[in-house]
Design a protein around this motif. Structure first.
Motif, PDB file in Angstrom:
ATOM      1  N   VAL A 186       0.860  -1.186   0.000  1.00  0.00           N
ATOM      2  CA  VAL A 186       0.000   0.000   0.000  1.00  0.00           C
ATOM      3  C   VAL A 186       0.896   1.235   0.000  1.00  0.00           C
ATOM      4  CG1 VAL A 186      -1.773   1.283   1.255  1.00  0.00           C
ATOM      5  CG2 VAL A 186      -1.830  -1.226   1.235  1.00  0.00           C
ATOM      6  N   THR A 187       0.768   2.081  -1.015  1.00  0.00           N
ATOM      7  CA  THR A 187       1.645   3.248  -1.102  1.00  0.00           C
ATOM      8  C   THR A 187       0.917   4.557  -0.806  1.00  0.00           C
ATOM      9  OG1 THR A 187       1.237   3.303  -3.484  1.00  0.00           O
ATOM     10  CG2 THR A 187       3.239   2.172  -2.728  1.00  0.00           C
ATOM     11  N   THR A 188      -0.408   4.494  -0.724  1.00  0.00           N
ATOM     12  CA  THR A 188      -1.174   5.694  -0.367  1.00  0.00           C
ATOM     13  C   THR A 188      -2.223   5.327   0.677  1.00  0.00           C
ATOM     14  OG1 THR A 188      -0.907   6.647  -2.580  1.00  0.00           O
ATOM     15  CG2 THR A 188      -2.696   7.526  -1.228  1.00  0.00           C
ATOM     16  N   LEU A 189      -2.184   6.041   1.787  1.00  0.00           N
ATOM     17  CA  LEU A 189      -3.177   5.846   2.844  1.00  0.00           C
ATOM     18  C   LEU A 189      -4.150   7.009   2.817  1.00  0.00           C
ATOM     19  CD1 LEU A 189      -0.946   5.004   5.961  1.00  0.00           C
ATOM     20  CD2 LEU A 189      -2.005   3.415   4.346  1.00  0.00           C
ATOM     21  N   VAL A 190      -5.419   6.705   2.820  1.00  0.00           N
ATOM     22  CA  VAL A 190      -6.423   7.752   2.968  1.00  0.00           C
ATOM     23  C   VAL A 190      -7.009   7.573   4.363  1.00  0.00           C
ATOM     24  CG1 VAL A 190      -8.540   8.735   2.048  1.00  0.00           C
ATOM     25  CG2 VAL A 190      -6.836   7.748   0.497  1.00  0.00           C
ATOM     26  N   THR A 191      -6.772   8.574   5.203  1.00  0.00           N
ATOM     27  CA  THR A 191      -7.041   8.388   6.627  1.00  0.00           C
ATOM     28  C   THR A 191      -8.402   8.935   7.034  1.00  0.00           C
ATOM     29  OG1 THR A 191      -5.884  10.444   7.114  1.00  0.00           O
ATOM     30  CG2 THR A 191      -4.595   8.408   7.211  1.00  0.00           C
ATOM     31  N   MET A 192      -8.961   8.297   8.040  1.00  0.00           N
ATOM     32  CA  MET A 192     -10.275   8.664   8.571  1.00  0.00           C
ATOM     33  C   MET A 192     -10.096   9.778   9.609  1.00  0.00           C
ATOM     34  SD  MET A 192     -12.614   6.838   7.120  1.00  0.00           S
ATOM     35  CE  MET A 192     -11.705   6.862   5.605  1.00  0.00           C
ATOM     36  N   PRO A 193     -11.107  10.653   9.720  1.00  0.00           N
ATOM     37  CA  PRO A 193     -10.948  11.839  10.567  1.00  0.00           C
ATOM     38  C   PRO A 193     -11.354  11.651  12.031  1.00  0.00           C
ATOM     39  CG  PRO A 193     -12.985  11.994   9.344  1.00  0.00           C
ATOM     40  CD  PRO A 193     -12.344  10.691   8.935  1.00  0.00           C
ATOM     41  N   ASP A 194     -11.766  10.438  12.417  1.00  0.00           N
ATOM     42  CA  ASP A 194     -12.313  10.320  13.779  1.00  0.00           C
ATOM     43  C   ASP A 194     -11.226  10.060  14.815  1.00  0.00           C
ATOM     44  OD1 ASP A 194     -11.825   7.786  12.831  1.00  0.00           O
ATOM     45  OD2 ASP A 194     -13.549   6.865  13.802  1.00  0.00           O
ATOM     46  N   THR A 195     -10.209  10.888  14.739  1.00  0.00           N
ATOM     47  CA  THR A 195      -9.136  10.831  15.734  1.00  0.00           C
ATOM     48  C   THR A 195      -9.536  11.704  16.918  1.00  0.00           C
ATOM     49  OG1 THR A 195      -8.129  12.523  14.347  1.00  0.00           O
ATOM     50  CG2 THR A 195      -7.237  10.307  14.160  1.00  0.00           C
ATOM     51  N   ASP A 196      -8.624  11.891  17.820  1.00  0.00           N
ATOM     52  CA  ASP A 196      -8.885  12.756  18.967  1.00  0.00           C
ATOM     53  C   ASP A 196      -7.811  13.832  18.985  1.00  0.00           C
ATOM     54  OD1 ASP A 196      -9.654  13.876  21.298  1.00  0.00           O
ATOM     55  OD2 ASP A 196      -8.980  12.242  22.586  1.00  0.00           O
ATOM     56  N   PRO A 197      -8.089  15.065  18.571  1.00  0.00           N
ATOM     57  CA  PRO A 197      -9.405  15.573  18.156  1.00  0.00           C
ATOM     58  C   PRO A 197      -9.811  15.107  16.754  1.00  0.00           C
ATOM     59  CG  PRO A 197      -7.760  17.263  17.816  1.00  0.00           C
ATOM     60  CD  PRO A 197      -7.051  16.108  18.474  1.00  0.00           C
ATOM     61  N   VAL A 198     -11.103  15.274  16.486  1.00  0.00           N
ATOM     62  CA  VAL A 198     -11.649  14.989  15.160  1.00  0.00           C
ATOM     63  C   VAL A 198     -11.075  15.993  14.154  1.00  0.00           C
ATOM     64  CG1 VAL A 198     -13.791  15.061  13.801  1.00  0.00           C
ATOM     65  CG2 VAL A 198     -13.782  13.989  16.065  1.00  0.00           C
ATOM     66  N   ILE A 199     -10.736  15.497  12.967  1.00  0.00           N
ATOM     67  CA  ILE A 199     -10.160  16.379  11.938  1.00  0.00           C
ATOM     68  C   ILE A 199     -11.299  17.134  11.248  1.00  0.00           C
ATOM     69  CG2 ILE A 199      -8.647  16.482   9.906  1.00  0.00           C
ATOM     70  CD1 ILE A 199      -7.329  15.324  12.475  1.00  0.00           C
ATOM     71  N   ASP A 200     -11.636  18.294  11.828  1.00  0.00           N
ATOM     72  CA  ASP A 200     -12.750  19.063  11.264  1.00  0.00           C
ATOM     73  C   ASP A 200     -12.386  20.532  11.076  1.00  0.00           C
ATOM     74  OD1 ASP A 200     -12.693  19.926  13.858  1.00  0.00           O
ATOM     75  OD2 ASP A 200     -14.767  19.376  14.342  1.00  0.00           O
ATOM     76  N   ASP A 201     -11.075  20.807  11.094  1.00  0.00           N
ATOM     77  CA  ASP A 201     -10.615  22.183  10.981  1.00  0.00           C
ATOM     78  C   ASP A 201      -9.367  22.180  10.092  1.00  0.00           C
ATOM     79  OD1 ASP A 201     -10.808  24.983  12.705  1.00  0.00           O
ATOM     80  OD2 ASP A 201      -8.775  24.527  12.031  1.00  0.00           O
ATOM     81  N   PRO A 202      -9.230  23.201   9.232  1.00  0.00           N
ATOM     82  CA  PRO A 202      -8.075  23.214   8.330  1.00  0.00           C
ATOM     83  C   PRO A 202      -6.729  23.070   9.053  1.00  0.00           C
ATOM     84  CG  PRO A 202      -9.638  24.907   7.680  1.00  0.00           C
ATOM     85  CD  PRO A 202     -10.161  24.308   8.960  1.00  0.00           C
ATOM     86  N   ALA A 203      -6.628  23.624  10.253  1.00  0.00           N
ATOM     87  CA  ALA A 203      -5.368  23.533  10.992  1.00  0.00           C
ATOM     88  C   ALA A 203      -5.047  22.081  11.335  1.00  0.00           C
ATOM     89  CB  ALA A 203      -5.446  24.378  12.267  1.00  0.00           C
ATOM     90  N   LEU A 204      -6.079  21.273  11.565  1.00  0.00           N
ATOM     91  CA  LEU A 204      -5.856  19.862  11.887  1.00  0.00           C
ATOM     92  C   LEU A 204      -5.477  19.058  10.646  1.00  0.00           C
ATOM     93  CD1 LEU A 204      -8.817  19.546  14.374  1.00  0.00           C
ATOM     94  CD2 LEU A 204      -6.399  19.389  14.963  1.00  0.00           C
ATOM     95  N   VAL A 205      -6.006  19.455   9.499  1.00  0.00           N
ATOM     96  CA  VAL A 205      -5.570  18.830   8.245  1.00  0.00           C
ATOM     97  C   VAL A 205      -4.084  19.118   8.041  1.00  0.00           C
ATOM     98  CG1 VAL A 205      -5.846  18.818   5.728  1.00  0.00           C
ATOM     99  CG2 VAL A 205      -7.861  18.931   7.198  1.00  0.00           C
ATOM    100  N   ASP A 206      -3.694  20.367   8.295  1.00  0.00           N
ATOM    101  CA  ASP A 206      -2.268  20.719   8.216  1.00  0.00           C
ATOM    102  C   ASP A 206      -1.442  19.833   9.124  1.00  0.00           C
ATOM    103  OD1 ASP A 206      -2.671  22.748   6.453  1.00  0.00           O
ATOM    104  OD2 ASP A 206      -2.590  24.360   7.942  1.00  0.00           O
ATOM    105  N   PHE A 207      -1.938  19.614  10.324  1.00  0.00           N
ATOM    106  CA  PHE A 207      -1.216  18.800  11.304  1.00  0.00           C
ATOM    107  C   PHE A 207      -0.999  17.383  10.777  1.00  0.00           C
ATOM    108  CE2 PHE A 207      -1.514  15.503  14.540  1.00  0.00           C
ATOM    109  CZ  PHE A 207      -0.435  15.798  15.357  1.00  0.00           C
TER     110      PHE A 207
END
Lengths: 318, 446
Positions: B108-129
């Motif tokens: 697998v060379t590309t992972l598409v990740t789910m946003p239900d981490t802690d915190p939830v990825i629901d803000d552009p700054a968290l996508v950056d992270f």
């Protein structure tokens, strides 16, 4: 500033002004011409006319509005009417009285003109059927706000000399806007090209059947626009998933200098007020040289005087 | 408005190898070109210079590394569209680094990740992270999905525009369904303005209730609360109606019932912009594999009957089901060592995705081309990623597979930080022997 000559032989054929719908383009033009005269009257030291002397005008507002209510009040007073303001939100409606009851009660006081705003579409029409005086719609739900469309047209015509052939972009919360509906009707009647711009969630379904083009990309929509009309975005739209946040809304659909540059170089900016600076419009644009927002308020009084005068011809014993 | 999405880009660690490399004599499967033929692949400066049968007999200049790849199969690196990570919030389950190692081992060379981490990825700054951490820690490419609703609460949509610009490739509430039809309608409508893809877990939460297994004989015998298949089909059918209403872009993150295949086929026949995935677990296992309450086989949606599994295979073969995902979901002892009904859902899958998929290829249920398409080409295409193909000029993300190589899954050897695999001690035929990302070898075994 052009001042079109008024047609002295014109008689406004309607008893009420419930919407732009039902007005012919000649009737609209006649009202605008009359309003030009009213602008003149309002700019004199002696602003009083006596067309409505002895008449009673009741401003019946079921929904709070400082600007529209005071505009109608001043217009009535300048024409010599006795004006009474009733904010029904704070009176008998709370005691369970129905709209019809309120209408019957007021009708018994024998007013000559009722100016009505109500939060429900069609409420003003219902009321008009139950009273014996003239009724002016000052906004009913998301349906119509005819005097706003007239004042917008007057403002545009005074700057561009015409309506016909102009491209007018109406931007923002179209789906909830009575201002947009009245403007679409009026601008189409006078031969303007109308574009609606907003996120898909705020564009009404079936819009293309209203004789307009729709755009979700503001820059594309603004291309070639002579007039950019911004609409107010109610804060509560954020809670219903219409738009996710103020910052995203402003980023994509807020009017700033950068987006305005996509419109015609001599484009003019309008807003029916009250504005949310930083939500739908950048302060720099709202208060900038292309803005007609302050002038719209002045034209509002003139247009309302013109409408009152036109309806006065149908008042009993007139 | 078509926001570009900056993926976590390969840093120096992933820069191309010095000399061009020739993989000679391999079977090359590149569904993007409808290619399945013996030939050679030349990798230079991080990209595919040439790949195909015409390359076979050309001599290679001096200094080029020539790898004898006869008997091997070369495919574009897998693009796994449903991967749960523990980072941020639960790094002890899986970090970017450990997930990347597991992915590399599985081709697998590309992972598409789910946003239900802690915190939830629901803000552009968290996508950056997420993108920054992935750049620092992962050898494979990482593209995050962002939450569909704020805090995955199912109430207010997130900033699809700003999140897309930050690099979110799609919007999903991961394991949760959006119960409100109104919110889903607005989300699909609003997403259209940005060309954004809505990815939805199709399960009516009120109908699923406290169920943990598919309603029917097995659940009854085991005394487990059941979930009717209709929990999936009602939600999927609702969503198809909303897609028709809004003309939005939609992907069902996992389907699992025979009826779902029919619903999807009808929607596609109507021209709706919909796709669907099936997890490798639902392609490989059925409810009877749960045996004596093995919690590593607890999934959402639950494992179904053998008939449903067969319908998944047929749906995949026909293309009604577009994509296969691992559903990689690392869980630890804390969340899994519980009575079945109380254990968390999910299993790790990055390292077994391809091997389990090859069972269906070896059994001639699915062709190589179709399987690689579902594992790589289609998900890349659906998400608009530059991946999933071996076309000359594309990035050299690929896997070299020894297709017949037998191996036994030893849990202890899993590179994932969590060991909750449903394939414990399973026998597989076919193993990834080398994985390249951007031309650089990030995994190889002798």
């Amino acid at each position: 500033m052009t001042s079109a000559p008024s047609n002295p032989t014109f008689a406004f054929p309607h008893r009420h002004l419930l919407g732009i719908e039902g007005l012919s383009h000649l009737e609209i033009l006649a009202l605008l011409d009359k309003a030009e005269e009213a602008v003149h009257v309002s700019r004199q030291v002696e602003k009083k006319k006596n067309v409505l002397r002895g008449r009673t005008q009741i401003n019946l507002f079921f929904e709070a509005s400082t600007r529209t209510q005071s505009s109608f009040e001043i217009a009535g007073k300048r024409l010599g009417a006795d004006v009474m303001n009733m904010s029904v939100a704070s009176s008998s409606v709370k005691k369970g009285e129905t709209l019809i009851d309120t209408a019957a009660t007021l009708n018994a006081m024998r007013p000559d003109i009722l100016v009505v705003r109500h939060h429900a579409a069609g409420a003003v029409h219902l009321l008009a059927r139950k009273v014996s005086c003239s009724v002016i719609n000052a906004g009913d739900g998301a349906h119509e706000h005819p005097t706003q469309a007239l004042l917008d047209a007057l403002t545009i015509r005074r700057h561009k000399g015409r309506i016909e052939g102009l491209t007018v972009a109406i931007c923002g919360d179209i789906v909830h806007s009575r201002v947009a509906r009245s403007n679409i009707l009026l601008l189409n009647a006078l031969g303007a090209r109308v574009k609606l711009i907003g996120p898909s969630t705020l564009l009404p379904s079936g819009a293309e059947r209203l004789g307009v083009e729709t755009f979700t990309d503001m820059r594309k929509g603004l291309e070639g626009a002579d007039i950019v009309m911004m609409l107010r975005l109610q804060r509560e739209r954020m809670n219903g998933s219409f738009v996710p946040s103020v910052r995203e809304y402003f980023h994509y659909w807020g009017l700033d200098q950068e987006k305005l540059a996509f419109a015609a170089p001599d484009a003019l900016v309008m807003h029916p007020g009250p504005m949310n600076r930083g939500v739908e419009i950048d302060p720099e644009v709202a208060d900038g040289p292309q803005s007609l927002i302050a002038e719209q308020v002045e034209m509002g009084v003139a247009v309302r005087m013109a409408v009152l005068e036109a309806l006065a011809e149908h008042l009993p014993n007139a | 408005m078509t926001p570009t999405s900056p993926a976590a880009r390969p840093g120096d660690r992933r820069s191309a190898e010095h000399h061009p490399t020739v993989f000679a004599g391999a079977r090359i499967v590149d569904p993007a070109r409808d290619l399945d033929a013996v030939g050679s692949v030349i990798v230079a400066e991080g990209r595919i210079l040439a790949a195909g049968p015409e390359v076979l007999n050309q001599g290679s200049p001096e200094g080029w590394e020539v790898v004898d790849a006869r008997g091997k199969v070369i495919v574009p690196g897998l693009v796994d569209m449903r991967v749960f990570l523990g980072e941020p919030g639960h790094e002890h389950r899986e970090s970017f680094a450990s997930a990347s190692r597991a992915a590399a081992a599985g081709g697998v060379t590309t992972l598409v990740t789910m946003p239900d981490t802690d915190p939830v990825i629901d803000d552009p700054a968290l996508v950056d992270f997420v993108l920054r951490r992935a750049r620092e820690e992962a050898d494979v490419r990482v593209h995050p999905m962002a939450a569909l609703t704020k805090g995955q609460s199912g109430k207010e949509t997130t900033e699809f525009g700003l999140l897309s610009e930050a690099g979110a490739v799609a919007f999903t509430d991961a394991r949760r369904s959006v119960a409100s039809s109104l919110v889903m309608r607005r989300a699909l409508t609003y997403a259209r303005d940005f060309g954004a893809l809505i990815v939805h877990h199709v399960e009516d939460p009120s109908l699923a209730g406290v169920g943990v297994a598919t309603e029917g004989e097995f659940a009854t015998r085991m005394g487990l609360p059941g979930i009717p298949r209709e929990a999936e089909t009602i939600m999927l059918e609702r969503d198809m109606r909303l897609v028709a209403l809004t003309r939005g872009r939609y992907h069902a993150s996992q389907v699992s019932t025979a009826d779902s295949v029919e619903i999807l086929a009808a929607a596609k026949a109507r021209g709706l912009d919909v796709t669907a995935a099936v997890s490798i677990n639902h392609l490989s296992l059925n409810e009877l594999d749960i045996g004596t309450y093995r919690s590593f086989l607890k999934f959402s949606p639950p494992l179904r009957s053998e008939d449903d599994r067969q319908a998944m295979i047929e749906g995949l073969a026909s293309g009604v089901i577009d994509i296969v995902v691992s559903g990689h979901d690392p869980q630890d002892v804390e969340t899994k060592r519980h009575p079945f009904a109380e254990a968390a859902d999910g299993a790790v899958g990055l390292e077994t995705l391809l091997a389990a998929a090859l069972r269906l290829v070896h059994d001639e249920r699915i062709s190589w081309k179709r399987m690689v398409e579902a594992l790589s080409t289609k998900p890349a295409e659906r998400l608009g990623l530059e991946a999933g193909r071996l076309t000359p000029g594309s990035r050299a993300d690929l896997a070299v597979i020894d297709p017949g190589r037998p191996w036994l899954l030893d849990k202890a050897e899993l590179k994932s930080r969590s060991k909750n695999t449903p394939f414990e001690d399973a026998k597989f035929a076919g193993r990834v022997v080398r994985t390249l990302v951007g031309g650089r070898t990030i995994h190889s075994i002798s």
